[in-house]
Scaffold this motif. Structure first.
Motif, PDB file in Angstrom:
ATOM      1  N   GLN A  71     -26.461   5.858  -7.896  1.00 30.52           N
ATOM      2  CA  GLN A  71     -26.521   4.834  -8.932  1.00 30.52           C
ATOM      3  C   GLN A  71     -26.533   3.458  -8.290  1.00 30.52           C
ATOM      4  N   ARG A  72     -25.843   3.355  -7.174  1.00 29.31           N
ATOM      5  CA  ARG A  72     -25.869   2.092  -6.450  1.00 29.31           C
ATOM      6  C   ARG A  72     -27.273   1.836  -5.900  1.00 29.31           C
ATOM      7  N   ALA A  73     -27.884   2.882  -5.409  1.00 34.69           N
ATOM      8  CA  ALA A  73     -29.235   2.724  -4.869  1.00 34.69           C
ATOM      9  C   ALA A  73     -30.192   2.289  -5.976  1.00 34.69           C
ATOM     10  N   ARG A  74     -29.962   2.849  -7.174  1.00 33.71           N
ATOM     11  CA  ARG A  74     -30.782   2.454  -8.330  1.00 33.71           C
ATOM     12  C   ARG A  74     -30.661   0.959  -8.582  1.00 33.71           C
ATOM     13  N   LEU A  75     -29.425   0.500  -8.574  1.00 34.43           N
ATOM     14  CA  LEU A  75     -29.177  -0.920  -8.809  1.00 34.43           C
ATOM     15  C   LEU A  75     -29.784  -1.755  -7.686  1.00 34.43           C
ATOM     16  N   ALA A  76     -29.560  -1.326  -6.457  1.00 36.36           N
ATOM     17  CA  ALA A  76     -30.073  -2.086  -5.313  1.00 36.36           C
ATOM     18  C   ALA A  76     -31.598  -2.135  -5.368  1.00 36.36           C
ATOM     19  N   GLY A  77     -32.185  -1.038  -5.801  1.00 41.65           N
ATOM     20  CA  GLY A  77     -33.642  -0.998  -5.912  1.00 41.65           C
ATOM     21  C   GLY A  77     -34.123  -2.005  -6.939  1.00 41.65           C
ATOM     22  N   ARG A  78     -33.420  -2.060  -8.050  1.00 43.80           N
ATOM     23  CA  ARG A  78     -33.787  -3.010  -9.096  1.00 43.80           C
ATOM     24  C   ARG A  78     -33.625  -4.433  -8.581  1.00 43.80           C
ATOM     25  N   VAL A 118     -22.345   4.989 -15.792  1.00 45.80           N
ATOM     26  CA  VAL A 118     -21.965   3.949 -14.831  1.00 45.80           C
ATOM     27  C   VAL A 118     -23.214   3.302 -14.232  1.00 45.80           C
ATOM     28  N   GLY A 119     -24.179   4.138 -13.865  1.00 45.81           N
ATOM     29  CA  GLY A 119     -25.422   3.587 -13.314  1.00 45.81           C
ATOM     30  C   GLY A 119     -26.104   2.661 -14.311  1.00 45.81           C
ATOM     31  N   GLU A 120     -26.185   3.125 -15.563  1.00 39.90           N
ATOM     32  CA  GLU A 120     -26.812   2.327 -16.622  1.00 39.90           C
ATOM     33  C   GLU A 120     -26.051   1.016 -16.839  1.00 39.90           C
ATOM     34  N   THR A 121     -24.725   1.123 -16.819  1.00 38.83           N
ATOM     35  CA  THR A 121     -23.901  -0.062 -17.050  1.00 38.83           C
ATOM     36  C   THR A 121     -24.290  -1.171 -16.084  1.00 38.83           C
ATOM     37  N   PHE A 122     -24.446  -0.806 -14.817  1.00 35.08           N
ATOM     38  CA  PHE A 122     -24.760  -1.842 -13.828  1.00 35.08           C
ATOM     39  C   PHE A 122     -26.201  -2.326 -13.955  1.00 35.08           C
ATOM     40  N   LEU A 123     -27.083  -1.459 -14.375  1.00 31.20           N
ATOM     41  CA  LEU A 123     -28.466  -1.918 -14.573  1.00 31.20           C
ATOM     42  C   LEU A 123     -28.526  -2.908 -15.740  1.00 31.20           C
ATOM     43  N   VAL A 124     -27.804  -2.577 -16.816  1.00 28.76           N
ATOM     44  CA  VAL A 124     -27.776  -3.482 -17.968  1.00 28.76           C
ATOM     45  C   VAL A 124     -27.121  -4.798 -17.565  1.00 28.76           C
ATOM     46  N   ALA A 125     -25.990  -4.688 -16.867  1.00 32.22           N
ATOM     47  CA  ALA A 125     -25.283  -5.893 -16.433  1.00 32.22           C
ATOM     48  C   ALA A 125     -26.195  -6.750 -15.562  1.00 32.22           C
ATOM     49  N   ALA A 171     -26.935  -9.491  -3.997  1.00 34.37           N
ATOM     50  CA  ALA A 171     -25.498  -9.736  -3.995  1.00 34.37           C
ATOM     51  C   ALA A 171     -24.811  -8.972  -5.124  1.00 34.37           C
ATOM     52  N   PHE A 172     -25.588  -8.650  -6.154  1.00 40.11           N
ATOM     53  CA  PHE A 172     -25.005  -7.985  -7.319  1.00 40.11           C
ATOM     54  C   PHE A 172     -24.417  -6.618  -6.965  1.00 40.11           C
ATOM     55  N   ALA A 173     -24.958  -6.004  -5.936  1.00 37.89           N
ATOM     56  CA  ALA A 173     -24.471  -4.677  -5.543  1.00 37.89           C
ATOM     57  C   ALA A 173     -22.988  -4.710  -5.187  1.00 37.89           C
ATOM     58  N   ALA A 174     -22.502  -5.875  -4.744  1.00 33.79           N
ATOM     59  CA  ALA A 174     -21.076  -5.981  -4.397  1.00 33.79           C
ATOM     60  C   ALA A 174     -20.203  -5.735  -5.622  1.00 33.79           C
ATOM     61  N   LEU A 175     -20.730  -6.093  -6.795  1.00 32.49           N
ATOM     62  CA  LEU A 175     -19.984  -5.853  -8.025  1.00 32.49           C
ATOM     63  C   LEU A 175     -19.856  -4.342  -8.274  1.00 32.49           C
TER      64      LEU A 175
END
Lengths: 199, 342
Positions: free
Chosen positions: B25-32, A59-66, A30-34
């Protein structure tokens, strides 16, 4: 913190950020919606400060950290923008040398006019164009913390309270940093520029 | 002139529009996020290849000589011909298929890793193209009912109809027809490690990783099934915590499995060997089934491949036109890449 308690205006009846983050504790996807809500906004902000390539990564890092800190998100804040801008700001600060160099370069080379600009913005752009070298010099010379506050407000469109939340400092601190930063910028624009030399 | 106004004008000039590549970057997040969700963990790309290769090498070496030849789904041998394999790392813990040849009930298994591996006739340079699990592909008959607007996510095809369905979807999307599908799952790994009597690891310092459930003191340990699985999946407290470090660790574990097999006299102990063969058969479901001779031939031909000559590529992607939150193949680049796999 009144403004932080109000949902972003464009969401309408959609699920609030806080609700989304809460749900992502059970359903991580669900986090991807953010991301879908705020990645473009953050990208625009970071691209202003660092340029397009670092921005994508930040931006990518920001969401991974978040994502990894979502358990600690205070669900009382329905709007996640300050939180995300805060994380992005920390990541931007890793690039502070590149950022300062970017502004310094603007003092010399003129930015090509923005071809997409509507005609009624042209006058404003011309004015801004004329003051750009002074502005850029002032930005480059600002202490990092003051610059963070100034740009969160001017470029990130955060309120004082939101900027305080983003940076984890009291609102009073935001006010004083902003006041200091704006004084220097105004001085640069007014010609009585104490910042004309490189810091 | 107002300073904030001037600053905003400058900001607008400096701004770049969000690029399409932001979807990565979204795919990275989705993967995580997908990894977090699955308490059962995820195969990394390399470990799938390594596990498949190891299994390919091991299975024929271990098949008892007096065992009848397993019935092959196709009779054509693979020796001296190019071979394309669709590898699927499944997170199922039940055994994706009880032995080669069955397409097996897949239940709710999800495929986290999909890989098209192309072996040229001379087996010298292996190409592996990874396909993201959330890639949108055209729907195929086996995905009827799950597809929406004629498209479906690749891993949904696997969930819907197993490896065969995923293979059909891949073929429709890429025009590359996989000659074989191989599904690897965690259960098999655990069983294989147990069958070889565990693996020996040496830890420079103690580890306590609640995420993977791994708790070990510093020094030498003999790890069995679940602990070995936790060891290969752990990301915290071991090495530098990176995915790469984990991949290395997984390769070490596989090497250790091979070493235990050859060192410990497993090959001469019929009881242990029987267990190992069973474990391997359940860890790797090959469709259509490979005959013993064929598999041995493939294993031998792969032994000639230098691991350094395995080229990993990610397929060119772009945000899907219909749904920017999903990925689709970027043409014509993707088409050119797949043309090399035929």
């Amino acid at each position: 913190m009144v403004s932080a308690m109000t949902a972003p205006p464009d969401l309408g009846t959609a699920e609030s950020d806080a609700r989304l983050i809460e749900r992502s504790l059970q359903e991580p996807e669900a986090f991807a919606a953010l991301f879908d809500r705020y990645a473009a906004m953050l990208y625009r902000y970071v691209s202003r400060r660092l340029g397009p390539e670092p921005a994508e990564d930040v931006v990518g890092e920001t969401f991974l950290v978040a994502f990894s800190r979502r358990h600690r998100y205070d669900l009382a804040y329905t709007d996640a923008r300050p939180w995300l801008f805060g994380i992005a700001t920390k990541l931007v600060s890793r690039h502070h040398r590149g950022e300062a160099a970017r502004y310094r370069a603007l003092r010399r080379s003129p930015v090509e006019p923005h071809v997409q600009s509507p005609a009624d913005d042209v006058a404003a752009l011309v004015t801004a164009g004329a003051s750009r070298p002074a502005l850029a010099a002032a930005l480059a010379a600002l202490p990092r913390r003051d610059r963070d506050v100034l740009l969160l407000v001017a470029w990130g469109d955060l309120s004082y309270a939101e900027a305080a939340q983003a940076l984890g400092v009291p609102v009073g601190t935001v006010r004083s940093r902003l006041h200091r930063a704006r004084r220097k910028v105004r001085a640069a624009l007014g010609g009585t520029d104490p910042m004309s030399e490189e810091a | 002139m107002d300073d904030l106004h001037a600053l905003r004008e400058l900001g607008r000039e400096l701004e770049s529009p969000p690029p399409a590549s932001l979807v990565r970057q979204r795919a990275r997040l989705a993967g995580r996020a997908a990894r977090r969700r699955s308490r059962r963990g995820t195969w990394t790309l390399l470990s799938v290849v390594a596990a498949a290769t190891a299994a390919l090498v091991l299975v024929p070496a271990l098949l008892p000589r007096d065992r009848p030849e397993p019935r092959a789904g196709t009779t054509a041998g693979t020796a001296g011909r190019p071979l394309t394999i669709l590898l699927l790392g499944s997170d199922a813990r039940t055994g994706a298929g009880a032995g080669a040849g069955t397409d097996g009930p897949v239940r709710t298994a999800r495929s986290d890793t999909l890989l098209l591996v192309h072996l040229p006739a001379d087996r010298k340079s292996v190409r592996a193209v990874s396909l993201p699990r959330d890639l949108l592909v055209p729907s195929v008959p086996c995905t009827r009912g799950v597809a929406s607007r004629g498209r479906i996510m690749l891993n949904a095809a696997f969930s819907a109809g197993g490896a065969a369905c995923a293979a059909q979807a891949v073929e429709k999307a890429t025009a590359v027809r996989p000659d074989r599908t191989m599904v690897i799952d965690f259960t098999g790994f655990v069983t294989v490690v147990n069958a070889v009597g565990g693996i020996r690891v040496t830890l420079p310092k103690s580890v306590n990783d609640p995420a993977s459930g791994l708790r070990l003191s510093a020094g030498r340990h003999l790890l069995r099934g679940e602990a070995a699985l936790a060891y290969v999946r752990a990301r915290h407290g071991l090495g530098d915590g990176s995915d790469l470090a984990r991949v290395k660790r997984q390769q070490q574990v596989l090497a250790e499995v091979v070493r235990r097999l050859t060192d410990a006299g497993a090959l001469t102990d019929p009881v242990r060997m029987g267990r190992i063969v069973e474990a391997l058969a359940s860890s790797l479901a090959v469709t259509p089934a490979m005959g013993k001779v064929e598999m041995l031939g493939l294993a031998r031909s792969l032994a000639r491949t230098d691991p350094a000559d395995v080229a990993f590529t990610t397929v060119p992607l772009r945000p899907a036109a219909a749904d920017p939150a999903r990925l689709e193949l970027k043409q014509p680049q993707a088409g050119r890449l797949f043309a090399q796999l035929k």
